[in-house]
Write an enzyme that holds these catalytic residues in place. Structure first.
Site, PDB file in Angstrom:
ATOM      1  N   ASP A   1      -6.080  -3.411  -2.130  1.00  0.00           N
ATOM      2  CA  ASP A   1      -4.997  -3.248  -1.243  1.00  0.00           C
ATOM      3  C   ASP A   1      -4.139  -4.566  -0.791  1.00  0.00           C
ATOM      4  OD1 ASP A   1      -3.570  -2.362   1.130  1.00  0.00           O
ATOM      5  OD2 ASP A   1      -4.471  -0.635   1.206  1.00  0.00           O
TER       6      ASP A   1
ATOM      7  N   SER B   1       0.727  -1.212   0.119  1.00  0.00           N
ATOM      8  CA  SER B   1      -0.057  -0.159   0.135  1.00  0.00           C
ATOM      9  C   SER B   1       1.018   1.401  -0.154  1.00  0.00           C
ATOM     10  CB  SER B   1      -0.889  -0.029   1.247  1.00  0.00           C
ATOM     11  OG  SER B   1      -1.909   0.928   0.979  1.00  0.00           O
TER      12      SER B   1
END
Length: 385
Positions: free
Chosen positions: A197, A49
């Protein structure tokens, strides 16, 4: 030695490892000159991320084939762009965020996507200046996806644009939209990705990096011919967290017993569900590495820098007010002055190690190890020539 840098996910809290990396790079420059960069010293940089965004900033090439960003510029990147990636809505923000649960992600991602397309252009995964490992999660097949420079060099289908990788790994559920893209192998066969993510799979990517390196050792990658898969004592790992609100104890079972779906997704500006699975995966990796390196009597080769005392807005992933962003800069600077800590396996909290110096002192020590390793490799390279 096999040198690994790992950077957790955490949205705007990426400022914290950015401050730590600026300190590390400055220490390397004191030893080896102002032109050196983080990517010159690590065999693998791994990120999830926001940690993956930092990874690419450190490892993607610019027009002169040097890293796109110096570590000292990371925090300014966040200060400039986070308010546009996560635009705040003033007094209406809580209501808008709540209704966003029903109508889609809180943010449309358009600014982030255009920013990454502009910065990275047509650069692909195989072009990074050192090997990188980045996590994402495929919601179509419900399985983690690991992007690595190793795989990108093997097969064009595993060599996407760096911008697609970054957009995918940062697409936090409920915050930013999932990302779809396609690649083609050398025969023109299409491979499709439906990604969110990387924190869904591993918010702390240190173990993913070690696994990818072990895979390359088994495959007789020339870069790791002197290392065996079980020789973790020859790993030198710096693992950087983005902070957590563990000590704030903002949730408890009595509260959670009253939550339905919406309560788990949105609670006083935070998402208990997101907080739980990202922090649990990060801690599991740290626990594994702490025990493994202690068992192998090589705990000095593993450094985890994390602050689990965040409170209020500082613990959020998206409250990008100027006040909060500046506060995160200060938290990163204070973290450098805190003593080296290790997770207590009984309580799960980070506790100072007796007799240890500060995180900044530990970075000085690791910088010396990295510099020595770098010079040794350069000398061997000259001998081979």
């Amino acid at each position: 030695m096999v040198t690994v840098l790992s950077i957790d996910g955490g949205g705007i809290r990426g400022i914290i490892p950015g401050i730590i990396l600026a300190s590390l790079e400055s220490k390397l420059q004191e030893l080896d000159g102002n032109d050196v960069r983080i990517a010159d010293y690590f065999d693998v940089i791994a990120g999830t991320s926001t940690g993956a965004l930092i990874t690419v900033m450190l490892a993607a090439p610019d027009k002169d084939d040097r890293p796109l960003y110096a570590a000292k510029d990371i925090s300014n990147f966040y200060l400039e762009h986070c308010p546009k990636i996560f635009p705040q809505s003033g007094v209406l923000r809580p209501a808008l965020n709540f209704f966003g649960v029903f109508v889609g992600p809180k943010y449309d991602g358009k600014y982030l996507h255009s920013l990454l397309r502009r910065l990275l252009g047509e650069k692909k995964l195989h072009q990074t200046l050192t090997d990188v490992v980045i996590n994402a999660f495929d919601i179509k097949y419900l399985q983690p996806v690991i992007f690595s420079t190793f795989k990108a060099k093997e097969d064009a289908a595993n060599d996407p644009l760096l911008s697609d990788v970054c957009i995918s790994t940062s697409a936090a559920p409920t915050y930013l939209p999932p990302h779809y893209f396609e690649t083609k192998d050398s025969h023109g066969k299409i491979k499709s990705y439906n990604l969110v993510d990387g924190g869904v799979a591993a918010n702390n990517p240190a173990l993913t990096a070690m696994t990818e390196i072990s895979r390359e050792i088994i495959r007789n990658n020339p870069s790791f011919l002197t290392i065996r898969p079980t020789e973790y004592g020859k790993f030198l790992i710096i693992s950087l967290g983005t902070g957590s609100a563990k000590q704030e104890k903002k949730y408890n079972s009595k509260m959670a017993a009253k939550w339905g779906l919406l309560g788990w997704l949105y609670n006083d500006g935070h998402s208990p569900l997101m907080d739980s699975f990202t922090q649990s995966s990060a801690d599991m990796v740290d626990i594994h590495n702490s025990v493994l390196f202690q068992a192998l009597k090589s705990e000095s080769n593993y450094l985890r820098i994390q602050d689990d005392s965040l409170v209020g807005d500082a613990a959020s992933v998206d409250i990008s007010t100027e006040e909060n962003l500046r506060n995160l800069v200060e938290i990163g600077e204070r973290l450098l002055k805190k003593p080296v800590s290790r997770v207590n396996l009984d309580t799960g909290l980070f506790e100072p190690l007796p007799g240890e110096d500060t995180n900044e002192d530990a970075l000085t020590r690791f910088a010396k190890h990295l510099s020595d390793e770098h010079r040794l490799r350069q000398a061997r390279g000259l001998l081979l020539e």
